[in-house]
Write an enzyme that holds these catalytic residues in place. Structure first.
Site, mmCIF file in Angstrom:
data_model
loop_
_atom_site.group_PDB
_atom_site.id
_atom_site.type_symbol
_atom_site.label_atom_id
_atom_site.label_comp_id
_atom_site.label_asym_id
_atom_site.label_seq_id
_atom_site.Cartn_x
_atom_site.Cartn_y
_atom_site.Cartn_z
ATOM 1 N N GLU A 117 85.349 -5.102 1.950
ATOM 2 C CA GLU A 117 84.773 -5.178 3.287
ATOM 3 C C GLU A 117 84.979 -6.594 3.850
ATOM 4 O O GLU A 117 84.725 -7.558 3.160
ATOM 5 C CB GLU A 117 83.275 -4.888 3.270
ATOM 6 C CG GLU A 117 82.719 -4.799 4.685
ATOM 7 C CD GLU A 117 81.220 -4.485 4.737
ATOM 8 O OE1 GLU A 117 80.563 -4.400 3.687
ATOM 9 O OE2 GLU A 117 80.720 -4.342 5.855
ATOM 10 N N GLY B 47 76.689 -12.294 -0.610
ATOM 11 C CA GLY B 47 75.632 -11.951 -1.559
ATOM 12 C C GLY B 47 76.037 -10.839 -2.497
ATOM 13 O O GLY B 47 75.979 -10.981 -3.714
ATOM 14 N N ALA B 48 76.462 -9.719 -1.923
ATOM 15 C CA ALA B 48 76.800 -8.568 -2.739
ATOM 16 C C ALA B 48 77.500 -7.531 -1.875
ATOM 17 O O ALA B 48 77.580 -7.689 -0.660
ATOM 18 C CB ALA B 48 75.546 -7.956 -3.362
ATOM 19 N N MET B 49 77.994 -6.478 -2.532
ATOM 20 C CA MET B 49 78.768 -5.471 -1.810
ATOM 21 C C MET B 49 78.459 -4.077 -2.347
ATOM 22 O O MET B 49 78.467 -3.859 -3.548
ATOM 23 C CB MET B 49 80.259 -5.818 -1.947
ATOM 24 C CG MET B 49 81.177 -4.880 -1.213
ATOM 25 S SD MET B 49 80.826 -4.865 0.581
ATOM 26 C CE MET B 49 81.194 -3.161 0.964
ATOM 27 N N GLU B 50 78.242 -3.156 -1.407
ATOM 28 C CA GLU B 50 77.705 -1.828 -1.726
ATOM 29 C C GLU B 50 78.735 -0.779 -2.108
ATOM 30 O O GLU B 50 78.487 0.416 -1.939
ATOM 31 C CB GLU B 50 76.912 -1.328 -0.518
ATOM 32 C CG GLU B 50 77.757 -0.972 0.736
ATOM 33 C CD GLU B 50 77.870 -2.087 1.778
ATOM 34 O OE1 GLU B 50 77.681 -3.263 1.419
ATOM 35 O OE2 GLU B 50 78.148 -1.773 2.947
ATOM 36 N N HIS C 118 68.852 -3.782 -1.121
ATOM 37 C CA HIS C 118 69.732 -3.691 0.046
ATOM 38 C C HIS C 118 70.997 -2.902 -0.295
ATOM 39 O O HIS C 118 71.352 -1.949 0.405
ATOM 40 C CB HIS C 118 70.070 -5.102 0.531
ATOM 41 C CG HIS C 118 70.975 -5.148 1.718
ATOM 42 N ND1 HIS C 118 70.493 -5.277 3.005
ATOM 43 C CD2 HIS C 118 72.323 -5.090 1.830
ATOM 44 C CE1 HIS C 118 71.515 -5.275 3.849
ATOM 45 N NE2 HIS C 118 72.639 -5.177 3.159
ATOM 46 N N GLU C 119 71.668 -3.293 -1.359
ATOM 47 C CA GLU C 119 72.920 -2.614 -1.701
ATOM 48 C C GLU C 119 72.652 -1.164 -2.096
ATOM 49 O O GLU C 119 73.415 -0.267 -1.760
ATOM 50 C CB GLU C 119 73.672 -3.357 -2.814
ATOM 51 C CG GLU C 119 73.937 -4.837 -2.549
ATOM 52 C CD GLU C 119 74.536 -5.153 -1.179
ATOM 53 O OE1 GLU C 119 75.246 -4.295 -0.625
ATOM 54 O OE2 GLU C 119 74.254 -6.254 -0.643
ATOM 55 N N HIS D 172 72.154 0.978 0.956
ATOM 56 C CA HIS D 172 73.411 1.260 1.645
ATOM 57 C C HIS D 172 74.020 2.592 1.213
ATOM 58 O O HIS D 172 74.842 3.157 1.929
ATOM 59 C CB HIS D 172 74.435 0.163 1.350
ATOM 60 C CG HIS D 172 74.478 -0.953 2.356
ATOM 61 N ND1 HIS D 172 74.446 -0.746 3.716
ATOM 62 C CD2 HIS D 172 74.594 -2.306 2.191
ATOM 63 C CE1 HIS D 172 74.535 -1.925 4.347
ATOM 64 N NE2 HIS D 172 74.616 -2.887 3.448
ATOM 65 N N GLU E 256 74.078 -2.397 8.774
ATOM 66 C CA GLU E 256 73.454 -3.621 8.274
ATOM 67 C C GLU E 256 72.041 -3.833 8.822
ATOM 68 O O GLU E 256 71.129 -4.170 8.075
ATOM 69 C CB GLU E 256 74.341 -4.840 8.555
ATOM 70 C CG GLU E 256 75.675 -4.821 7.804
ATOM 71 C CD GLU E 256 75.536 -4.709 6.295
ATOM 72 O OE1 GLU E 256 74.422 -4.910 5.766
ATOM 73 O OE2 GLU E 256 76.551 -4.385 5.633
HETATM 74 N N1 ARG Z 1 78.203 -5.202 3.243
HETATM 75 C C1 ARG Z 1 77.817 -6.346 2.470
HETATM 76 C C2 ARG Z 1 76.316 -6.390 2.535
HETATM 77 O O1 ARG Z 1 75.680 -6.591 3.452
HETATM 78 C C3 ARG Z 1 78.356 -7.640 2.930
HETATM 79 C C4 ARG Z 1 79.808 -7.706 3.194
HETATM 80 C C5 ARG Z 1 80.148 -8.980 3.822
HETATM 81 N N2 ARG Z 1 81.528 -9.042 4.197
HETATM 82 C C6 ARG Z 1 82.084 -10.095 4.779
HETATM 83 N N3 ARG Z 1 83.339 -10.058 5.123
HETATM 84 N N4 ARG Z 1 81.394 -11.174 5.023
HETATM 85 O O2 ARG Z 1 75.617 -6.127 1.702
HETATM 86 ZN ZN ZN Z 2 74.489 -4.911 3.864
#
Ligand code: ARG
Ligand code: ZN
Length: 871
Positions: A119, A259-262, A295-296, A299, A318
């Site tokens: 992402e 922070g992290a990715m879902e 949060h993740e 998602h 988000e």
């Molecule tokens: N979707 C992820 C989250 O909120 C964050 C991804 C951030 N991506 C970026 N290109 N900054 O948990």
């Molecule tokens: Zn998110």
């Protein structure tokens, strides 16, 4: 090129199935992709063009329907194939070098392992693909690699096969039954171990939950795993959402931009939001782990099952998911304190954004680089906007009404790539709300300001509200917003507390009569921070003192106190006060503080929260923003000086009360239910003494440091010591370093404490730290730990000679070729120049111009710098 929201067009093809085959290597990975494609029946296009996004990829071979195919070309990194006909199988082979990927987007190496971040547009750095969120596909992925280097092979969904290969390799095959956009793809290969525990969903599905880390980190994963279980249960109970796979993997990596990715079934996390134990993580770190894990996880429904049609809709997933994680944390940690913290973050990060050159609506209209729009506005203001809908739906007893809206949304759009408009419509249809005017929150940027006047009328308190939405880049003369506000009218004389009611503003100006509860009405307004607005009103200090001491809404109480301090500090920093005025302002704040320190009804967590003076960023906004003509500018050094002076006065005036309180909290054991609150209060007291009696503070903090059995106390003490010119400072900094050398997350704290400190020599400390063997520009956590901290340290960043600005500009230029996404994040501190006093403004602008004039800037940094100069 600029991408515009109004230009959206559906993709002319659909991709029902995607098969990927990875031959993994740190220095070279081969990716074979096989896409089943068909014409999209929802579009009219008859053009034979199939455009597959790519970024820095070289094409080794293209095959169509099983045969080598020559009718393709490259266009700006994209692969364009000419394909007459309805449906085809397209096969493409590419080769990439993960070890050279310092941008950390796509497939990259971290600590000997391989992992991905896709992402928003990282998948195109792995293989050619329609890399946009409205193209959903089912993925089958085979991966093979050295068994030694990569004993664990993970991907989305379920593992459906594994085996041994030639030359010490092995392979695994994964299948994800849920169609997903490419940004949710993930792959991890490395030497990892898991902390595992099953979760049984309400319908009886047993989900294997794993938190994967390097072996030496395993002992610090229990909190993450428990947070995951709590989140899974909470989403069933509160939003009726159940998990939909038999496996949930979380992997911690130490080099990560965010922070992290879902990613579906395979979340990738910054180690910062996974690892926690009392010896290495503070109470705030524990909360952050819990919040990000939640949060993740959330998602999976708000983001994965229902995704975004295009990136302008980012707040759809988000904003909603931030609201969901905030509500979860409110339930787990306590509502009042969590709400105050969330508002504090919003004001420190989002209000300045909304008032500066990077202001944009929660649903932006255009961008050059989408990474620049993962902002406090899209996330945190987005959450506030949905929270207002929830308040409108639920106020007055209909507690489950908002849930009817979200149920309908999940039901109606499951499996789709949806829009913000879809969400609002579902909330309207499910709850019965009418949100036509409310939609302006999605279109209009800028924090609304509401001027409030009140007069005592015959039937009650006549309150006149005048709202304005300030001009922002590209937007002027905005329409009135639909603003809900929870209000109550108390009586200062009798102490009677009025009943709360919800009012809804819809006009530029309107007068509402509120019932009285006694002869001396005091208006309590925007209770619970109902709306993300700025309230401007002339209120008697006596009224504020009353609200600070007596209001039954904890947020309103906090707010009254903040107001008292803000008024005094802004007036003092703008030289509006004479000697007597200064003394009076300080006296009022001290009186309010005294009641906080001594109120036996308050628990220490809330006390600690109330003891926090408004942040310098917030004061900066209050100072620059309080002048409608925009003539008054912020003077960060004056703000800093006044705020420090106020701390000194509080420390001197309330010495006895502070000492008394310190005795109560100093030795509360770590596991005591009151332990957390006690730790918060303890460090606040030491910080006040640092301003009023540095010698006393040094003794206090040294003792706290030496006796600490946990990171919260240790870090708090070291924070205080770092600001002092005292031999204890260097001794304890060294002791801390020696104790934690090799523990990256704790060494990050060591960098941050020095860069954030009140010490007059911060700039030279930071320069020296940049030469420290543990410093590297390649690790985003480390870069942020030093330089984000510095950029947020007003007295150093805003140094009169411009040296702070120069340092941050140099960082941007050095980091941009390595990691553009992270480099671009450093632009916004410099972008605030227009609201600042003219000498400093000139210095800041000159640094921005120096960056803008540099050849070969990334799209990320270029966009932020030009907006900062133009806006
Ligand atoms: N979707 C992820 C989250 O909120 C964050 C991804 C951030 N991506 C970026 N290109 N900054 O948990
Ligand atoms: Zn998110």
């Amino acid at each position: 090129p600029v991408i515009r929201r109004e230009d959206y067009e559906p993709y002319p093809w659909i991709v029902p199935e995607t098969e990927l085959d990875f031959a993994l290597g740190i220095g070279s990975t081969r990716v074979a992709a096989r896409l089943k494609i068909k014409r999209n029946p929802g579009t009219e296009s008859t053009s034979p063009e199939l455009r597959l996004n790519g970024d820095g990829l070289t094409t080794e071979m293209v095959m169509v329907d099983g045969a080598r195919f020559g009718d393709w070309s490259m266009d700006e990194g994209d692969l364009v194939v000419n394909l007459p006909g309805e449906s085809h199988t397209v096969e493409i082979v590419t080769q990439i070098d993960p070890s050279a990927n310092t941008a950390l987007m796509g497939l990259f190496a971290s600590n000997g392992m391989l992992c991905t971040q896709c992402e928003a547009e990282g998948f195109r750095r792995i293989t050619f693909f329609p890399d946009r969120p409205d193209v959903l596909s089912t993925y089958r992925v085979k991966m093979s690699g050295s068994k030694d280097r990569f004993p664990i092979l993970l991907c989305n969904g379920n593992k459906v096969g594994e085996g041994e290969g030639d030359g010490g390799t092995h392979w695994a095959e994964w299948h994800d039954p849920w169609p997903k956009p490419s940004y949710l793809f993930a792959l991890v290969a490395g030497d990892l171990v898991a902390n595992s525990a099953p979760f049984t969903t309400r319908s009886g599905r047993v989900v294997e939950c794993n938190v994967w880390v390097r072996e030496e980190d395993l002992a610090r994963t229990d909190h993450a795993l428990q947070s995951l279980h709590r989140s899974m249960k909470w989403d069933e109970d509160v939003f009726g959402r159940e998990y939909d796979l038999d496996l949930y993997n979380i992997v911690a990596v130490s080099d990560f931009n965010m922070g992290a990715m879902e990613n579906k079934g395979l979340n990738v996390f910054n180690t910062k939001y996974v690892l926690a134990d009392p010896d290495t993580a503070t109470d705030a770190d524990f909360d952050a782990v819990e919040g990000v894990i939640a949060h993740e996880y959330f998602h999976n429904w708000s983001g994965n099952r229902i995704t975004c049609r295009d990136w302008f809709q980012l707040s759809l997933k988000e904003g909603f998911t931030v609201l969901r994680d905030q509500l979860f944390s409110q339930d787990v940690q306590g509502e009042a304190v969590k709400r105050i913290e969330d508002v504090r973050i919003l004001r420190a990060a989002q209000f300045p954004e909304d008032a500066g050159p990077l202001a944009h609506p929660i649903r932006p209209d255009s961008y050059r680089e989408i990474s620049n729009f993962y902002t406090a506005t899209v996330y945190n203001k987005g959450a506030e906007v949905i929270r207002m809908m929830r308040t409108l739906a639920n106020f007055g007893g209909q507690v489950d009404n908002f849930r009817k809206g979200t149920d309908l949304y999940f039901d109606r759009h499951d499996g789709e790539a949806a829009t913000c408009e879809d969400f609002i419509t579902a909330i309207e249809d499910g709850t019965g709300l009418e949100l036509a005017q409310f939609r302006r929150w999605y279109r209009q940027a800028g924090t609304p300001r509401i001027a409030v006047r009140q007069t005592l009328g015959d039937d009650g308190l006549d309150v006149t509200f005048r709202q304005t939405v300030p001009d922002t880049p590209g937007q002027r003369n905005k329409g009135a917003m639909h603003i809900p506000l929870r209000v109550a009218v108390h009586c200062r004389e009798t102490g009677a507390l009025g009943a709360e009611q919800l009012i809804e503003l819809r006009q530029d100006e309107q007068t509402i009569t509120l019932p009285l509860s006694g002869p001396f009405p005091v208006l309590s307004i925007n209770r619970g921070f109902t709306a993300p607005v700025i309230i401007e009103r002339e209120l008697d200090s006596a009224d504020l003192v009353f609200l600070a001491a007596k209001d039954d809404d904890p947020f309103a109480r906090y707010e009254a106190l903040q107001d008292l301090a803000v008024r005094h500090l802004v007036a003092a920093a703008s030289q509006q006060l004479d000697q007597a005025g200064r003394a009076e302002g300080k006296r009022l704040v001290c009186d309010a503080f005294r009641s906080i320190l001594t109120d036996p009804e308050l628990d220490h967590s809330m006390r600690g929260e109330l003891m926090m003076l408004p942040s310098e960023t917030y004061l900066f906004e209050a100072m620059a923003g309080s002048d409608p003509a925009g003539i008054r500018k912020a003077e960060p050094l004056e703000i800093h000086k006044e705020r420090e002076q106020l701390k000194t006065v509080i420390g001197v005036t309330l010495k006895r009360e502070l000492e008394g309180l310190y005795a109560q909290v100093a030795d509360v054991p770590y596991d005591d239910p009151a332990g957390r609150g006690a730790r918060k209060v303890k460090t606040q007291i030491a910080a006040l003494f640092a301003a009023s009696d540095p010698e006393r503070a040094a003794i206090m903090a040294s003792r706290q440091f030496d006796q600490a059995d946990n990171m919260t106390d240790r870090q708090g003490a070291l924070m205080v010591l770092c600001g002092l010119k005292h031999p204890a400072r260097d001794e304890r900094l060294q002791a801390f370093y020696d104790r934690y050398q090799g523990n990256a997350l704790v060494i990050d704290k060591w960098f941050t404490l020095q860069a954030l400190s009140l010490h007059p020599d911060v700039l030279s400390h930071v320069k020296a730290l940049a030469e420290h063997p543990d410093f590297t520009m390649k690790n985003p956590n480390r870069v942020r730990s030093l330089y984000m901290a510095f950029a947020g340290n007003a007295h150093a960043f805003h140094a009169q000679d411009g040296s702070g600005y120069r340092m941050i500009a140099d960082v941007i230029l050095a980091l941009d070729p390595i990691n553009p996404q992270t480099a671009a994040r450093f632009v916004s501190p410099l972008g605030r120049w227009r609201r600042i006093e003219s000498v400093k403004a000139g210095l800041m602008k000159a640094e921005l111009e120096r960056i803008a004039g540099t050849e070969g800037l990334s799209r990320d940094t270029f966009e932020q710098v030009s907006r900062s100069l133009d806006g």
